[in-house]
Design an enzyme around this catalytic site. Structure first.
Site, PDB file in Angstrom:
ATOM      1  CG  ASP A   1       0.381  -4.085   1.877  1.00  0.00           C
ATOM      2  OD1 ASP A   1       0.628  -5.083   2.574  1.00  0.00           O
ATOM      3  OD2 ASP A   1       1.156  -3.109   1.795  1.00  0.00           O
TER       4      ASP A   1
ATOM      5  CG  ASP B   1      -0.407  -0.090   2.508  1.00  0.00           C
ATOM      6  OD1 ASP B   1       0.841  -0.147   2.607  1.00  0.00           O
ATOM      7  OD2 ASP B   1      -1.168  -0.090   3.503  1.00  0.00           O
ATOM      8  CB  SER B   2       4.561   1.818   0.032  1.00  0.00           C
ATOM      9  OG  SER B   2       4.882   0.798  -0.890  1.00  0.00           O
TER      10      SER B   2
ATOM     11  CD  GLU C   1       0.590  -1.682   7.811  1.00  0.00           C
ATOM     12  OE1 GLU C   1       0.313  -0.908   8.750  1.00  0.00           O
ATOM     13  OE2 GLU C   1       1.009  -1.284   6.713  1.00  0.00           O
TER      14      GLU C   1
ATOM     15  CD  GLU D   1       8.003  -0.580   7.377  1.00  0.00           C
ATOM     16  OE1 GLU D   1       7.005  -1.248   7.043  1.00  0.00           O
ATOM     17  OE2 GLU D   1       8.215   0.583   6.957  1.00  0.00           O
TER      18      GLU D   1
ATOM     19  CE  LYS E   1       3.225  -6.025   3.539  1.00  0.00           C
ATOM     20  NZ  LYS E   1       2.737  -4.819   4.249  1.00  0.00           N
TER      21      LYS E   1
END
Ligand code: KIV
EC number: 2.1.2.11
Length: 257
Positions: A86, A42-43, A118, A185, A116
């Site tokens: 993501d 999602d970056s 978080e 991270e 993915k």
């Protein structure tokens, strides 16, 4: 490649190399460079769409960009990298049913073979467990989690003993829940090393030292294409400057011809 094959990399002590991609050009470059895993992270909200954080990215954006990425692949399907998408903000924070529906949409309408998510808070644990039981492989992501930046900021995690214990606990919970790998991270090297040793599933680090089972980088950061470089990612070339200078040269030449 399937997520289960990635787990075998750790058994064979084979390092996993992952890059992010957001469109067919970056997907094609990552695939041709022989990465093992392409993360449609999602970056892309910041790298490609110009947002200030990852929060505005929608499910539709993620599906659109995941499909663009895999349209850039040229290899035979069996030789293509594993694609992980993501789960955007608010697609897995609002309960298990919604999370299954949205992760399912990603899997159903793209070539992603996993999602993915978080964090590892109790609510997220339930979501992860349900996704996996419903046949959707999940990659975990702990340490610095950009979707929580309003609470935690974008600073290094695991600096205090409490925070280190929390991250270690989360890592082993994610493994027990059935995640096939975990992104670590921006945490201290020694912490990533300890987690790597304690887990059977691969750890994939970004800003977490060299002792993870793999490394992931935001490709635009690695190529120096961004104005705002994270402190833990050294670019391998000054891509933006290089392109800009070459384009200026070309423009100047064209103007006098
Ligand atoms: O969105 C992303 O690119 C990521 C990487 C930083 C791991 O989650």
């Amino acid at each position: 490649m399937l997520p289960s094959e990635l787990v075998k990399y750790k058994e064979k002590s084979q390092k996993i190399i992952a890059l992010t991609a957001w469109d067919s050009i970056s997907g094609s470059i990552a695939e041709q460079a022989n990465v093992d895993l392409v993360l449609v992270g999602d970056s892309l909200a910041m790298v490609c769409l110009g947002y200030k954080s990852t929060l505005p990215l929608t499910l539709e954006n993620m599906i659109y960009h995941t499909n663009a990425v895999t349209r850039g692949f040229k290899k035979k399907v069996e030789e293509q990298p594993l694609v992980v998408s993501d789960m955007p903000f608010l697609t897995y924070q609002c309960g298990e049913d919604k999370a299954v529906e949205y992760a399912g949409k990603i899997i159903q309408s793209t070539y992603a073979k996993a999602v993915k998510v978080e964090g590892a808070e109790p609510e997220i644990q339930k979501v992860i467990s349900r996704l996996i039981r419903m046949g959707i492989p999940v990659m975990g992501h702990i340490g610095l989690t950009p979707q929580s930046y309003l609470n935690l900021g974008l600073k290094k995690q695991g600096e205090s003993l409490d925070s280190q214990e929390k991250i270690k606990r989360e890592a082993s919970i994610l493994e027990k829940l059935g995640c096939f790998s975990i992104v670590l991270e921006h945490i201290p090297d020694f912490l990533a090393r300890e987690i790597q040793k304690n887990l059977k599933i691969p750890t994939i680090g970004i800003g977490a030292g060299n002792h993870c089972d793999g490394q992931v980088r935001v490709t635009a950061d690695l190529l120096g294409l961004n104005d705002n470089q994270p402190p833990f990612c050294q670019p391998i070339i000054q891509g933006k400057k290089l392109f800009k200078d070459k384009l200026k040269e070309w423009i100047d030449l064209e103007r006098i011809n």
